[in-house]
Design a protein around this motif. Structure first.
Motif, mmCIF file in Angstrom:
data_model
loop_
_atom_site.group_PDB
_atom_site.id
_atom_site.type_symbol
_atom_site.label_atom_id
_atom_site.label_comp_id
_atom_site.label_asym_id
_atom_site.label_seq_id
_atom_site.Cartn_x
_atom_site.Cartn_y
_atom_site.Cartn_z
ATOM 1 N N VAL A 162 21.357 -34.439 18.217
ATOM 2 C CA VAL A 162 20.881 -33.215 17.568
ATOM 3 C C VAL A 162 20.306 -32.247 18.607
ATOM 4 C CG1 VAL A 162 19.195 -32.296 15.929
ATOM 5 C CG2 VAL A 162 20.503 -34.350 15.339
ATOM 6 N N ALA A 163 19.541 -32.784 19.552
ATOM 7 C CA ALA A 163 18.933 -31.928 20.574
ATOM 8 C C ALA A 163 19.993 -31.253 21.437
ATOM 9 C CB ALA A 163 17.991 -32.754 21.442
ATOM 10 N N GLU A 164 21.071 -31.965 21.757
ATOM 11 C CA GLU A 164 22.129 -31.387 22.576
ATOM 12 C C GLU A 164 22.795 -30.195 21.900
ATOM 13 O OE1 GLU A 164 24.740 -34.610 23.439
ATOM 14 O OE2 GLU A 164 23.388 -35.518 24.931
ATOM 15 N N LEU A 165 22.746 -30.162 20.572
ATOM 16 C CA LEU A 165 23.319 -29.046 19.822
ATOM 17 C C LEU A 165 22.284 -27.963 19.517
ATOM 18 C CD1 LEU A 165 25.527 -31.114 17.344
ATOM 19 C CD2 LEU A 165 26.349 -29.675 19.210
ATOM 20 N N GLY A 166 21.073 -28.110 20.064
ATOM 21 C CA GLY A 166 20.027 -27.125 19.820
ATOM 22 C C GLY A 166 19.357 -27.274 18.475
ATOM 23 N N GLY A 167 19.478 -28.452 17.866
ATOM 24 C CA GLY A 167 18.917 -28.663 16.536
ATOM 25 C C GLY A 167 17.589 -29.395 16.555
ATOM 26 N N GLU A 168 17.072 -29.649 15.359
ATOM 27 C CA GLU A 168 15.797 -30.342 15.189
ATOM 28 C C GLU A 168 15.988 -31.483 14.205
ATOM 29 O OE1 GLU A 168 13.227 -27.338 13.724
ATOM 30 O OE2 GLU A 168 13.142 -26.210 15.620
ATOM 31 N N ALA A 202 35.079 -25.262 9.991
ATOM 32 C CA ALA A 202 34.623 -24.352 11.048
ATOM 33 C C ALA A 202 33.698 -25.035 12.045
ATOM 34 C CB ALA A 202 33.907 -23.149 10.422
ATOM 35 N N TRP A 203 33.380 -26.310 11.820
ATOM 36 C CA TRP A 203 32.472 -27.020 12.717
ATOM 37 C C TRP A 203 33.170 -27.383 14.020
ATOM 38 C CZ3 TRP A 203 30.275 -31.162 8.830
ATOM 39 C CH2 TRP A 203 29.535 -30.507 7.829
ATOM 40 N N SER A 204 32.424 -27.379 15.096
ATOM 41 C CA SER A 204 32.940 -27.885 16.362
ATOM 42 C C SER A 204 33.083 -29.409 16.262
ATOM 43 C CB SER A 204 31.986 -27.543 17.501
ATOM 44 O OG SER A 204 30.774 -28.274 17.362
ATOM 45 N N PRO A 205 33.925 -30.023 17.112
ATOM 46 C CA PRO A 205 34.032 -31.493 17.086
ATOM 47 C C PRO A 205 32.686 -32.170 17.301
ATOM 48 C CG PRO A 205 35.819 -30.546 18.380
ATOM 49 C CD PRO A 205 34.883 -29.416 18.054
ATOM 50 N N GLN A 206 31.843 -31.606 18.179
ATOM 51 C CA GLN A 206 30.537 -32.208 18.441
ATOM 52 C C GLN A 206 29.642 -32.143 17.207
ATOM 53 O OE1 GLN A 206 31.973 -29.860 20.299
ATOM 54 N NE2 GLN A 206 32.423 -30.892 22.252
ATOM 55 N N LEU A 207 29.657 -31.003 16.505
ATOM 56 C CA LEU A 207 28.848 -30.878 15.293
ATOM 57 C C LEU A 207 29.361 -31.820 14.214
ATOM 58 C CD1 LEU A 207 26.649 -29.543 13.616
ATOM 59 C CD2 LEU A 207 28.242 -27.681 13.092
ATOM 60 N N ALA A 208 30.667 -31.885 14.039
ATOM 61 C CA ALA A 208 31.237 -32.765 13.016
ATOM 62 C C ALA A 208 30.846 -34.215 13.261
ATOM 63 C CB ALA A 208 32.759 -32.616 12.999
ATOM 64 N N LYS A 209 30.957 -34.662 14.517
ATOM 65 C CA LYS A 209 30.594 -36.049 14.827
ATOM 66 C C LYS A 209 29.119 -36.286 14.581
ATOM 67 C CE LYS A 209 32.052 -38.483 18.462
ATOM 68 N NZ LYS A 209 32.174 -39.001 19.850
ATOM 69 N N SER A 210 28.263 -35.335 14.962
ATOM 70 C CA SER A 210 26.824 -35.508 14.802
ATOM 71 C C SER A 210 26.427 -35.571 13.334
ATOM 72 C CB SER A 210 26.068 -34.370 15.511
ATOM 73 O OG SER A 210 26.266 -34.438 16.906
ATOM 74 N N VAL A 211 27.046 -34.757 12.498
ATOM 75 C CA VAL A 211 26.734 -34.784 11.064
ATOM 76 C C VAL A 211 27.152 -36.125 10.466
ATOM 77 C CG1 VAL A 211 27.222 -33.739 8.825
ATOM 78 C CG2 VAL A 211 26.862 -32.286 10.819
#
Length: 234
Positions: A208-214, A135-144
């Motif tokens: 991480v910041a681009e995805l609104g994370g910390e 269910a992750w977006s491509p951007q989230l998957a790459k960042s993880v």
């Protein structure tokens, strides 16, 4: 008068399009720079660490030294393949930037953890049951994946005395929580044998910041070190 207004409007729109196009190009260059750094740092660090270990084991344990040099060769070959993919992206700027990944993200993360341990180390991955990478977006998957990769690379660089390495994927509400931990204490953390570029953590913070994370990193109260991120999943 109407032609003057129309001309002004068209020039304004053209300027906006150029500005937008430049922002897109800058974003793509930044993304490629991050990817290039992450791949190079990951593979070259592994090769340097194994070469340094081989230097000390060549005489007392020839079989282990041969295995280390075999690992260096394999890592170098894999690094060349990864670099080839990056160069193709740089040489073909008009091509698809978001091509299909070489492997599903969880497979890639599991492989990173599986292949990480050096002799005397134990590394494992804990994934909570409610973590659904499909269910992750491509951007989230790459960042993880990059977060896990950078965390492991930094342990190779600065915490080779660590005997346990723990990668944790969990959730907190609507956020994904990623942790990369090791048990090397302050006196067993070294920075002397690697030159510090700083770009790895800079790039990771940007992702991480681009995805609104910390993103946080530092010593844990119980000892050891942790790199952690909390990222919205939506």
């Amino acid at each position: 008068m109407g032609f003057v207004l129309l001309g002004g409007y068209l020039r304004t729109e053209d300027g906006r399009r150029q500005t937008t196009a430049e922002r897109v190009r800058q974003s793509e260059r930044l993304d490629l720079a991050r990817d290039l750094h992450d791949h190079v740092a990951h593979y070259v660090t592994a090769m340097v660490v194994q070469a340094q270990a081989g230097e000390h084991t060549a005489e007392r344990d020839p079989a282990m030294a041969r295995q280390l040099f075999s690992n260096i060769e394999r890592t170098g070959q894999e690094g060349l393949v990864a670099m080839g993919r990056m160069v193709r992206l740089l040489r073909e700027p008009g091509g698809p930037r978001t091509s299909a990944p070489v492997a599903p993200v969880m497979t890639a993360i599991e492989e990173l953890v599986r292949r990480f341990p050096a002799p005397g180390q134990h590394a494992w991955l804990d994934k909570a049951d409610d973590v659904d990478s499909s269910a992750w977006s491509p951007q989230l998957a790459k960042s993880v994946e990059r977060l896990v990769q950078e965390g492991l690379t930094n342990i190779r660089k600065h915490a080779r005395a660590a005997t346990t390495v723990h990668v944790v994927l969990g959730t907190s509400g609507d956020r994904l929580v990623v942790r990369v931990r090791d048990n090397a204490t302050g006196q067993h953390r070294s920075r002397g044998r690697f030159r510090h570029s700083g770009f790895g953590m800079i790039g990771l913070s940007e992702r991480v910041a681009e995805l609104g994370g910390e993103l946080t990193f530092g010593p844990m109260p119980e000892g050891g070190w942790e790199l952690a991120a909390s990222i919205p999943m939506k």
